[in-house]
Design a protein around this motif. Sequence first.
Motif, PDB file in Angstrom:
ATOM      1  N   GLY A 189       0.714  -1.538  -0.023  1.00  0.00           N
ATOM      2  CA  GLY A 189       0.657   0.085  -0.184  1.00  0.00           C
ATOM      3  C   GLY A 189       0.787   1.287   0.117  1.00  0.00           C
ATOM      4  N   ALA A 190      -0.432   2.581  -0.311  1.00  0.00           N
ATOM      5  CA  ALA A 190       0.791   3.976  -0.605  1.00  0.00           C
ATOM      6  C   ALA A 190       1.413   3.948   1.082  1.00  0.00           C
ATOM      7  N   GLU A 191       0.078   3.869   1.349  1.00  0.00           N
ATOM      8  CA  GLU A 191       0.624   4.332   3.322  1.00  0.00           C
ATOM      9  C   GLU A 191       2.000   3.485   3.706  1.00  0.00           C
ATOM     10  N   GLY A 192       2.141   2.184   3.390  1.00  0.00           N
ATOM     11  CA  GLY A 192       3.011   1.477   3.600  1.00  0.00           C
ATOM     12  C   GLY A 192       4.304   2.644   3.369  1.00  0.00           C
ATOM     13  N   GLN A 193       4.166   2.473   2.324  1.00  0.00           N
ATOM     14  CA  GLN A 193       5.194   2.570   2.033  1.00  0.00           C
ATOM     15  C   GLN A 193       6.001   4.101   2.677  1.00  0.00           C
ATOM     16  N   ALA A 194       5.298   5.226   2.253  1.00  0.00           N
ATOM     17  CA  ALA A 194       5.135   5.911   3.209  1.00  0.00           C
ATOM     18  C   ALA A 194       6.217   6.218   4.376  1.00  0.00           C
ATOM     19  N   MET A 195       5.820   5.092   4.798  1.00  0.00           N
ATOM     20  CA  MET A 195       6.191   5.027   6.191  1.00  0.00           C
ATOM     21  C   MET A 195       7.437   4.300   6.126  1.00  0.00           C
ATOM     22  N   LEU A 196       7.853   3.660   5.486  1.00  0.00           N
ATOM     23  CA  LEU A 196       8.766   3.534   5.089  1.00  0.00           C
ATOM     24  C   LEU A 196       9.813   4.436   4.294  1.00  0.00           C
ATOM     25  N   SER A 197       9.265   5.102   3.378  1.00  0.00           N
ATOM     26  CA  SER A 197      10.484   6.520   3.176  1.00  0.00           C
ATOM     27  C   SER A 197      10.180   7.212   4.407  1.00  0.00           C
ATOM     28  N   ARG A 198       9.730   7.973   5.255  1.00  0.00           N
ATOM     29  CA  ARG A 198       9.233   8.328   6.356  1.00  0.00           C
ATOM     30  C   ARG A 198      10.553   7.849   7.594  1.00  0.00           C
ATOM     31  N   LEU A 199      11.659   6.239   7.652  1.00  0.00           N
ATOM     32  CA  LEU A 199      11.751   6.143   8.602  1.00  0.00           C
ATOM     33  C   LEU A 199      13.094   5.852   8.349  1.00  0.00           C
ATOM     34  N   LEU A 220      13.858  -1.499  -0.522  1.00  0.00           N
ATOM     35  CA  LEU A 220      12.851  -0.530  -0.081  1.00  0.00           C
ATOM     36  C   LEU A 220      12.030   0.312   0.138  1.00  0.00           C
ATOM     37  N   GLY A 221      13.383   1.472   0.103  1.00  0.00           N
ATOM     38  CA  GLY A 221      12.791   2.246  -0.114  1.00  0.00           C
ATOM     39  C   GLY A 221      12.777   3.143   1.478  1.00  0.00           C
ATOM     40  N   VAL A 222      13.690   3.025   2.542  1.00  0.00           N
ATOM     41  CA  VAL A 222      13.700   3.310   3.850  1.00  0.00           C
ATOM     42  C   VAL A 222      14.382   4.826   3.314  1.00  0.00           C
ATOM     43  N   PRO A 268      16.632   7.195  -6.645  1.00  0.00           N
ATOM     44  CA  PRO A 268      16.550   8.438  -7.126  1.00  0.00           C
ATOM     45  C   PRO A 268      17.386   9.754  -7.023  1.00  0.00           C
ATOM     46  N   PRO A 269      18.060  10.187  -7.707  1.00  0.00           N
ATOM     47  CA  PRO A 269      18.372  11.295  -6.868  1.00  0.00           C
ATOM     48  C   PRO A 269      18.518  11.904  -5.466  1.00  0.00           C
ATOM     49  N   GLU A 270      17.162  12.443  -5.336  1.00  0.00           N
ATOM     50  CA  GLU A 270      16.628  13.323  -4.244  1.00  0.00           C
ATOM     51  C   GLU A 270      16.717  11.751  -2.904  1.00  0.00           C
ATOM     52  N   SER A 271      16.903  11.008  -3.148  1.00  0.00           N
ATOM     53  CA  SER A 271      16.480  10.046  -1.716  1.00  0.00           C
ATOM     54  C   SER A 271      18.180   8.883  -1.861  1.00  0.00           C
ATOM     55  N   ILE A 410       6.518  -1.837  10.380  1.00  0.00           N
ATOM     56  CA  ILE A 410       6.244  -0.364  10.600  1.00  0.00           C
ATOM     57  C   ILE A 410       5.474  -0.002   9.549  1.00  0.00           C
ATOM     58  N   THR A 411       5.262  -1.134   9.001  1.00  0.00           N
ATOM     59  CA  THR A 411       3.750  -1.626   8.003  1.00  0.00           C
ATOM     60  C   THR A 411       2.368  -1.850   8.295  1.00  0.00           C
ATOM     61  N   GLY A 412       2.879  -2.828   9.232  1.00  0.00           N
ATOM     62  CA  GLY A 412       2.002  -3.357   9.822  1.00  0.00           C
ATOM     63  C   GLY A 412       1.477  -4.187   8.782  1.00  0.00           C
TER      64      GLY A 412
END
Length: 479
Positions: A189-199, A220-222, A268-271, A410-412
Amino acid sequence: MMGEVRVPQAVWEQLRATLLADLSCETKCFLLCRTLESDARVVFLAREVVPVPDEGYAQRTASLVETRPEFVHALLVRCAREGYALLDAHTHPWTTQPRFSAIDDRSDLQKFQTTQPMSPPFRHGSLVFGNDMSFEGRFWDYAREAFAPITRLQVLDMPPQTRYGVGCAPQEWATAAQAVYDRQVRAFGAEGQAMLSRLRVAVVGAGGLGSQIANALALLGVGRLLLIDPDRLELSNLNRVVGASYAQAARGWRKARALAQRLNRVRPPESRTITPLPVDVRTPGALAHLLGCDLIVGAVDSAVVRQYLNTVAMCALIPYLDAGVGVRSADGRLEQGGGQVQVIVPGATACLACTERGIRQSVEEQLTPHQRELSIRGGYIQGEAIPNPQVVFLNGVVGNLLAWELVKLITGCAPVQPYVYYDLLGQHAFPARAERNPNCLLCSAHPDSLLGQGLYGLMGYLAPPRAPKRKPIPAPRGQ
Ligand SMILES: [Zn+2]
């Protein structure tokens, strides 16, 4: 400046029970906290709920609550004596979107100005809760003499819950990254991915196992990865360390630096936010970085370092994921092999000290040199002078088992398995029971345990500050 509150499960249950017991009128209580401070952030580590007894209220109605000054004064004396910060908490029981009222603004300002002379080191803040425990929070920034927001509240439950203050929800997830993580968004899910990206995750150990874990977390995009390992690459690492090149090993690059460089290129360059920290994790400088993370991952073969990470996690209320592998071989025949992953949520699961394994290893490392030598010869201590067998496929399996537990935590997206063992010869992974020790000195609810003690709990572990270097006396001139 921003604030954050971390609350162990048991304290949260008590806070809920206290605040929501009577929804017909406003209720008040106090949280005694330790704090962790950096330039940008103050983390309140909640240790104890202090309810207000009936006689402690000066006024209490459906829309107003006030405590007697003597009650608050006694608490402030205790804070000063025991080194606690104080969070006032009260309810607005009629709403799920609680905001501080104009009356709250006036009374908080008055309270904070009164306690301004106690700061530093004292910190004073307040929280208002709705009838579903949604909240708004703020604390007194004594340097600016102004309110600063408490944006986030973490409940150390299993799995942990992150709650954002009303009006403090994080920004939308950057759309640029959506193409990269499209297949994962379809998985959790998008919210799960967003949670990883804020970690923000610290991976301690960038060797065979740590590099597998860091690789998985980077893919994974942590959001932010900190790679902590003081070791340099050797040619004998090239059979298993992800991302290391022959040239780097020949030149003795630091493992953390080589790994960070490689993993950043995939993103990606920004991350490209993977940072090496090539120092011993037990130095005070590294500690400051550890304390800035949301999660600690340990992939080290020293029992002493693992116990240290466990202690930091308990004191700072940071979830800790530990992994280890081992192979025993004789005459080219593999006799035993496997690894384990343990998910530790302070106060909610067994910690490393609760599990006998951790204690046994810790004891081994504290043997006399002679005892150690015997033990090493007998094959009881791993990762020591005699090189042990190390194989990439075992690291790969166990490293990815850890990454999977981290994603669940993290994502549940699925239930977390607090302890998993992988048997290499039997080719199966199975959960094992990791019982909490109700008397654990580190993680129990006992008033003297290290749970949520912040730097107070870590003092014994920190090296004494070095004497400042004396400036060399300038040589006399003109002689
Ligand atoms: Zn424990």
